[in-house]
Design a protein around this motif. Structure first.
Motif, PDB file in Angstrom:
ATOM      1  N   LEU A 127      24.360  30.366  -7.357  1.00 23.43           N
ATOM      2  CA  LEU A 127      25.112  31.627  -7.372  1.00 23.43           C
ATOM      3  C   LEU A 127      24.231  32.840  -7.141  1.00 23.43           C
ATOM      4  O   LEU A 127      24.719  33.945  -7.003  1.00 23.43           O
ATOM      5  CB  LEU A 127      25.819  31.795  -8.723  1.00 23.43           C
ATOM      6  CG  LEU A 127      26.635  30.604  -9.226  1.00 23.43           C
ATOM      7  CD1 LEU A 127      27.193  30.896 -10.604  1.00 23.43           C
ATOM      8  CD2 LEU A 127      27.766  30.301  -8.253  1.00 23.43           C
ATOM      9  N   LEU A 128      22.905  32.617  -7.086  1.00 20.11           N
ATOM     10  CA  LEU A 128      21.974  33.738  -7.185  1.00 20.11           C
ATOM     11  C   LEU A 128      22.227  34.865  -6.207  1.00 20.11           C
ATOM     12  O   LEU A 128      22.030  36.025  -6.506  1.00 20.11           O
ATOM     13  CB  LEU A 128      20.535  33.231  -7.054  1.00 20.11           C
ATOM     14  CG  LEU A 128      20.071  32.408  -8.259  1.00 20.11           C
ATOM     15  CD1 LEU A 128      18.653  31.924  -8.071  1.00 20.11           C
ATOM     16  CD2 LEU A 128      20.175  33.229  -9.530  1.00 20.11           C
ATOM     17  N   SER A 129      22.666  34.503  -4.982  1.00 14.73           N
ATOM     18  CA  SER A 129      22.816  35.573  -3.995  1.00 14.73           C
ATOM     19  C   SER A 129      24.231  36.153  -3.956  1.00 14.73           C
ATOM     20  O   SER A 129      24.508  37.047  -3.181  1.00 14.73           O
ATOM     21  CB  SER A 129      22.441  35.049  -2.613  1.00 14.73           C
ATOM     22  OG  SER A 129      23.299  33.970  -2.310  1.00 14.73           O
ATOM     23  N   GLN A 130      25.123  35.642  -4.811  1.00 16.33           N
ATOM     24  CA  GLN A 130      26.489  36.175  -4.802  1.00 16.33           C
ATOM     25  C   GLN A 130      26.572  37.475  -5.603  1.00 16.33           C
ATOM     26  O   GLN A 130      25.766  37.731  -6.487  1.00 16.33           O
ATOM     27  CB  GLN A 130      27.459  35.150  -5.414  1.00 16.33           C
ATOM     28  CG  GLN A 130      27.942  34.127  -4.404  1.00 16.33           C
ATOM     29  CD  GLN A 130      28.870  33.080  -5.030  1.00 16.33           C
ATOM     30  OE1 GLN A 130      28.487  31.929  -5.184  1.00 16.33           O
ATOM     31  NE2 GLN A 130      30.073  33.463  -5.374  1.00 16.33           N
ATOM     32  N   TYR A 131      27.568  38.287  -5.242  1.00 15.47           N
ATOM     33  CA  TYR A 131      27.847  39.468  -6.044  1.00 15.47           C
ATOM     34  C   TYR A 131      28.865  39.085  -7.121  1.00 15.47           C
ATOM     35  O   TYR A 131      29.673  38.183  -6.904  1.00 15.47           O
ATOM     36  CB  TYR A 131      28.397  40.597  -5.171  1.00 15.47           C
ATOM     37  CG  TYR A 131      27.320  41.290  -4.378  1.00 15.47           C
ATOM     38  CD1 TYR A 131      26.593  42.336  -4.933  1.00 15.47           C
ATOM     39  CD2 TYR A 131      27.014  40.887  -3.084  1.00 15.47           C
ATOM     40  CE1 TYR A 131      25.596  42.967  -4.223  1.00 15.47           C
ATOM     41  CE2 TYR A 131      26.011  41.512  -2.369  1.00 15.47           C
ATOM     42  CZ  TYR A 131      25.299  42.549  -2.934  1.00 15.47           C
ATOM     43  OH  TYR A 131      24.305  43.164  -2.237  1.00 15.47           O
ATOM     44  N   PRO A 132      28.830  39.772  -8.247  1.00 13.34           N
ATOM     45  CA  PRO A 132      29.737  39.410  -9.344  1.00 13.34           C
ATOM     46  C   PRO A 132      31.202  39.347  -8.906  1.00 13.34           C
ATOM     47  O   PRO A 132      31.951  38.517  -9.397  1.00 13.34           O
ATOM     48  CB  PRO A 132      29.514  40.533 -10.364  1.00 13.34           C
ATOM     49  CG  PRO A 132      28.122  40.963 -10.138  1.00 13.34           C
ATOM     50  CD  PRO A 132      27.904  40.836  -8.649  1.00 13.34           C
ATOM     51  N   GLY A 133      31.591  40.216  -7.974  1.00  8.76           N
ATOM     52  CA  GLY A 133      32.978  40.216  -7.531  1.00  8.76           C
ATOM     53  C   GLY A 133      33.448  38.901  -6.955  1.00  8.76           C
ATOM     54  O   GLY A 133      34.638  38.616  -6.932  1.00  8.76           O
TER      55      GLY A 133
END
Ligand SMILES: Nc1ncnc2c1ncn2[C@@H]1O[C@H](COP(=O)(O)OP(=O)(O)OP(=O)(O)O)[C@@H](O)[C@H]1O
Ligand SMILES: Nc1ncnc2c1ncn2[C@@H]1O[C@H](COP(=O)(O)OP(=O)(O)OP(=O)(O)O)[C@@H](O)[C@H]1O
Ligand code: MOO
Ligand SMILES: [Mg+2]
Ligand SMILES: [Mg+2]
Lengths: 370, 228, 236, 228, 370
Positions: A127-133
């Motif tokens: 998930l590291l490169s995902q944005y919280p949204g």
């Protein structure tokens, strides 16, 4: 001799329908569960401890230093606490990794977990490169927990941190919290509606009702209060010392009083360690005869009946005393009458051995993944 | 087609607009944040005063600014005491005038934006040890990106287009205080419609190109919006 | 009955002085719209509903005539504007004034912008006449003559070339004393101001009565008292 | 002190500012919403065009509007075909000019605001059976209250203060198109400083009072903010 | 003859790390549980069903009408669904009462609960004039549920609706949902991490993993899959018919196969009703002898051992067959060996009667507060 508590608080805060009025202390290196109905003031209480609320009239001292009183107000960022919010509150403009780094760069002590460790343990690597949204609710909650741990605070306030998680993730996180709190000298205040979680984690419990503290004390004493009799769920919570481990059958024998032992199947345990056990009242039955070799039940305890409470749905809760250790048994009213049970009577309590494993014993050494 | 004075005016205009925008952001970002969080009783009055430059015609504002900046004026005396120069007809004077005139256009969108930053997001940053300034820089500003761009573009464009104020305090000295808006106005006044058209078209094309770039950049970038 | 009069800003005070007498004599109400001649021209050439246009120059009146927007033959000179120097210092001789001008720092001399204001052209002529072309570049330019007055009124300049017609009004409002120095008329071309009656006027008769009134000897007298030269005084 | 023309001008100004504000809101609320939700490639261009009135000096905008509104102009011909009147030097003409001039000041804050309405809140309303229009009226508008007030006050104030455009298209005809800003400008131009001060002070006091009321109303009312 | 399902969906949707690819149907008047790890795509799936996502390539039909396919797209507000979001999403500018009215005024059918009924039942009366911003997390969730019910939809999508609630509130809401779904012809899709909730409520289960459906079917068949063997928690889920109610002892006797009955204490039940029972494997012990009058255990079933699976922590899971009804028992490995249990062996399964009550039986008539 009085020990200075880690934190002592005396809080008065007007809320929408009532006022919060709570006086309590937290012990060092302990997990305190905050328990209460929805809307009883748990979140409001945590927010005062965190320093989000500057309403005057509240007194909080931490390690003997005033955090807030008439004269002082230590702002939140200097309290060196961690806070896991009820809604995750991730920084929406940062990726997961940057959210973690945000906390890590500002960490309060250096001896905490690294970002890599946290990611591995909370399964955040993908998930590291995902944005919280673009994270799911549970993923957000995991990141929020990791973020809080990354800043390595001295006191962690957690507001239902695992409510959006599935059983497996929840299990791992709880395991980790247990480890953490034993490894580091860290105190945790933990809001939860889940009695099992509290039974498992908490050292102390504070029970809130309409903003007032109705009970507070060690979880072992208050455990019964947490159970909701309405739903027929009662448990005995007890701590016992490992006195034997049978490696052939993977059976741990624990001592719960003079000559009274219980056996439970488990991973290897260390003799002398204390385990916390949870025995659902519905797993305890009562017999007048002694042990029975033809049954798979292996735990028989000599007990004395203290009291018998019948309810209106055909059940009876029998309070037993096993060498000073209380034990609850839930029977049908019919059985109570058939066996002609009365207070003070000496009986044998049958406990299904494996039932005890439904709780992870506290000190099982390989239970953690860290 | 365009005279050297015109080029000078273009250069000066861009310089003024850019400086004004920077100054406005430097003023409005902190003040807007303060206003957004203030619970002072006087706040509505302050807000109204900031909005005042809106209701007076630019030339009139220019006139009053001139009165104040004149050597005997309030600002003029102050300035004269500090520096050995006079404000009117100087770049600094123009800058002050532009800043005051465009203040509400930058302040209001920013304040409005700041008021919407979720409190608990800032609280979350605080629990991670971020001081108020740290939170402002690392949370508030990034979350306000769109609004800052909107506010800056309003401010920049408005400074380019404004002319009443600068005409009055600038004195229209070529190469020193003559701006493109004034040059354009002069052409129209003087029936030099041809040149006016060229200047106006140039200004519009430049602005459209700049703004299109700005807006597409702004809409492409992901992750900057709080509420998706 | 009323007339809409577009009047160049500089002439508005004079016209306002004459207005009550005209209205009394004729019963025709005047509604004055003042702006710079350039703005008024732009408006009229795009259909502004004026009856009479009092320009501050010849060019714009002529341009409207060329466009065929005026009643044939209505273009006439109604006054000549004159300029004057004002200074903060009393009792200066002409030579002293010239020295003051040549010594003035950037932004201490105000003139009207020759590109937009006829009074600016006159001022430029005056500077050339006094061999002070170099000063021109560092002069503050008001876009119209009124702006030049503001600079003087706020004491942001020391010397200014103004329309003599604005002096009385100016002198009334300033706190610090200023001194008027009329300029010899051989140093610049007095500003010929022309009027036209507009084609679109629905009341040409009344418009003609206004023109006649303005050109009457009595009115011209009043106009002269406002710092103009009478329309008949110069012939070209 | 103030002449009848002045009172007429005040009345006319308020009428124009109010009408302009209403028209602007009627235009910008739906268009801003549309822009906020549009994913059209052309969007940045549209946004830039809307921002254009900012970069041209008001008088110049006024001049071009005048050219277009003149009976031979684009708008003028259209108008002439529909109504038996001409646009320039009429209240309608002033209105159109003011609306165009103040458009970006109202559109940008509104669009910016609309872009922040949380999508899931609208989805929630949709699941309860609210049609897009219903959602817009019952969710978007109430949540945008602060921004609408900001935008309206920018637009209103700006129309009061504006004068370049209206001078050009209005023609400064007393009682018809003479606005307070022009009256004030005239006073200043004619060196009638005393009256100018009175007018300016009156305008400022009126504005401050109105704005203070508006802002305190706005800040007192609870429950209107989304993210507290 | 094939019955047309209430809803049939074929969904393909690219997500951050994988694509959702799910084909399934919902039966009319059923509760379908959506189960899966955090981030497995549950919320994303619900959002497609709700019509929030217009990405082409998804097919959804409801009552035979297309909701979306190549040609059609019925927008959300015409689908007449209810949605309880993972985060409450109350309208922040409306009071609690107005939030409820918002839904009620736009309700899809008239035969639903009134606002007064909802408030009473969800205990919202004290909150009506508050704005959502001043509600606690659990209070918000209750309002969100009430709001959804107020619009009386034909299909309700619920995304972890009770995760922020305490046990009592949770219990009441679950009770109500059971009632609702039986009284009205309503279908519910229910996302939950809580296996007990699913056991109790669900008719069908869909298990998602990384966006793919790995199992789907009736909950009675799939129940074991939901249990996480990792934590030693296994249950037998079964449905049985009430064949007797003993009002003296408040004991219900249910039939779970030829001549095999179970007794459980309960509120009065109606003969012929079907109850859902949940028996934790740890509550089942095995004996080689028959019934025993001296014990409080009242349920003894003749069973045949199907298989025995030992784990590495000293436990063994014994699968039993009781006249065709499967039953799980969890024993210590030691007991298995001591009793010399082997597959095909006939044994007696002892079940602690009261243990069954830990589930509210499905049809207990006075369990509801409505
Ligand atoms: N808007 C989005 N864009 C792209 N990917 C997304 C988006 N929202 C969620 N995802 C990703 O899709 C996957 C499924 O997310 P979803 O929210 O459906 O999970 P979930 O099953 O509801 O999990 P949870 O139990 O934690 O709520 C996750 O890996 C998530 O990162
Ligand atoms: N900002 C606020 N202003 C006034 N009252 C509030 C505010 N926030 C919460 N309350 C009220 O205070 C009470 C306690 O709220 P709080 O959020 O502390 O409850 P909680 O114990 O955390 O409940 P939950 O388990 O549902 O999260 C509630 O009755 C709530 O309505
Ligand atoms: O047209 Mo004027 O009279 O220069 O202002
Ligand atoms: Mg809470
Ligand atoms: Mg989800």
């Amino acid at each position: 001799m009085e020990v200075t508590p880690l934190l002592s608080a005396d809080i008065t805060l007007p809320l929408a329908n009532f006022a919060l009025a709570a006086e309590f202390t937290l012990r060092d290196n302990s997990i305190t569960a905050l328990f209460g109905h929805s809307g009883s003031g748990k979140t409001s209480l945590l927010k005062v401890l965190a320093g989000f609320d500057k309403t005057p009239g509240n007194n909080v001292r931490f390690k003997g230093q005033p955090w807030q009183d008439q004269q002082h107000f230590v702002p939140c960022h200097r309290r060196h606490i961690g806070y896991v919010f009820q809604q995750p509150q991730l920084l929406p403009h940062l990726t997961v990794l940057d959210n973690l780094r945000y906390a890590y760069r500002r960490r309060f002590h250096d001896d905490g977990p690294s970002i890599e460790e946290l990611c591995r343990w909370l399964a955040l690597d993908d998930l590291l490169s995902q944005y919280p949204g673009s994270l799911s609710g549970g993923q957000q909650q995991r990141v929020a927990i990791a973020r809080t741990l990354a800043s390595n605070p001295a006191l962690i306030l957690m507001d239902e941190p695992v409510s959006a998680l599935d059983a497996d993730s929840r299990e791992e996180i709880l395991n980790y919290l247990e480890q953490l709190h034993r490894r580091l000298s860290i105190a945790i205040v933990y809001v939860s509606h889940n009695i099992e979680e509290i039974h498992r984690l908490a050292d102390d419990v504070i029970i809130l009702q309409q903003g007032k503290i109705v009970q507070q004390g060690p979880v072992l004493e208050l455990a019964n209060l947490l159970d909701s009799p309405l739903h027929g769920r009662q448990h005995t919570l007890l701590e016992a010392e490992v006195c034997h481990y049978d490696s052939q059958w993977q059976l741990t024998t624990v001592n719960i009083g003079d000559n009274q032992t219980l056996q439970l199947s488990s991973h290897p345990t260390t003799i002398g360690h204390r385990l916390r056990l949870r025995i659902p009242a519905s797993n305890v039955s009562i017999t007048l005869a002694g042990g029975d070799n033809s049954s798979s039940i292996i735990n028989y305890l000599d007990a004395r009946i203290i009291s018998i409470d019948e309810d209106d749905r055909g059940s009876a809760l029998v309070r037993l005393d096993v060498q000073g250790q209380p034990l609850l048994a839930k029977l049908t009213r019919k059985s109570v009458h058939q066996l002609q049970l009365t207070p003070q009577q000496q009986v044998v309590a049958q406990i299904k051995g494996v039932a005890m494993l439904s709780d992870q014993a506290r000190n099982i050494s390989d239970a953690s993944t860290l | 087609m365009l005279s050297t004075d015109d080029y000078l005016a273009i250069y000066l205009t861009l310089q003024l607009a850019a400086t004004t925008t920077v100054v406005l952001l430097l003023i409005c970002i902190p003040c807007g944040w303060w206003l957004a969080n203030s619970r002072w009783r006087i706040k509505p009055l302050l807000e109204a005063i900031i909005a005042l430059p809106l209701v007076l015609p630019p030339t009139v504002i220019g006139f009053y600014l001139l009165v104040m900046m004149a050597p005997q004026g309030v600002i003029g005396q102050l300035w004269g005491g500090l520096f050995d120069s006079t404000l009117p007809f100087s770049f600094t004077g123009l800058l002050i005038g532009s800043v005051i005139y465009s203040l509400p256009f930058v302040m209001q969108p920013l304040q409005n934006n700041f008021e919407r930053i979720p409190k608990d997001l800032l609280n979350a940053a605080a629990t991670m040890g971020a001081s108020p300034l740290d939170r402002f820089v690392t949370v508030v500003l990034p979350l306000s990106k769109t609004s800052i761009i909107t506010a800056a573009s309003l401010g920049f464009a408005h400074t380019i287009g404004e002319f009443g104020v600068v005409l009055m305090i600038g004195g229209n000295i070529p190469g020193e205080t003559q701006l493109i808006s004034i040059a354009l106005f002069d052409r129209v006044e003087n029936l030099q419609y041809q040149q006016a058209h060229i200047l106006a078209a140039g200004l519009m094309i430049f602005s459209v190109v700049t703004l299109v770039l700005l807006y597409s950049l702004n809409s492409n970038k992901r992750g900057g919006s709080i509420w998706k | 009955q009323s007339l809409r009069v577009a009047v160049a800003a500089n002439f508005k005070p004079a016209l306002e002085l004459l207005q009550p007498e005209f209205e009394r004599q004729t019963g025709i109400k005047l509604r004055l719209s003042a702006a710079s001649s350039g703005v008024l021209f732009a408006q009229i050439s795009h259909g502004a509903p004026f009856d009479v246009f009092l320009s501050a120059d010849v060019d714009r009146a002529e341009a409207l005539e060329t466009l065929g927007l005026v009643v044939a033959g209505s273009r006439q000179t109604y006054a000549f504007g004159t300029i004057a120097l004002i200074s903060k210092q009393a009792d200066r001789t002409q030579d002293e004034l010239i020295t003051d001008i040549s010594n003035s720092a950037v932004g201490r001399l105000a003139i009207a912008n020759p590109q937009t204001a006829p009074y600016g052209v006159a001022a430029q002529q005056l500077l050339s006449c006094w061999q002070q072309q170099a000063v021109f570049a560092r002069a503050v330019r008001g876009n119209n003559i009124a702006q030049v007055m503001h600079y003087a009124a706020t004491d942001t300049v020391d010397i200014a070339v103004i329309a003599q017609s604005l002096w009385p009004g100016f002198n009334r409002v300033v706190q610090q004393p200023w001194y008027l120095y009329p300029v010899p008329s051989d140093c610049y071309q007095p500003l010929e101001q022309q009027l036209v009656i507009l084609q679109s006027s629905r009341n040409t008769a009344a418009a003609k009565r206004l023109v006649a009134f303005l050109l009457s000897a009595e009115s011209q007298q009043v106009i002269a008292g406002q710092g103009y030269l009478q329309a008949q005084s110069q012939t070209r």
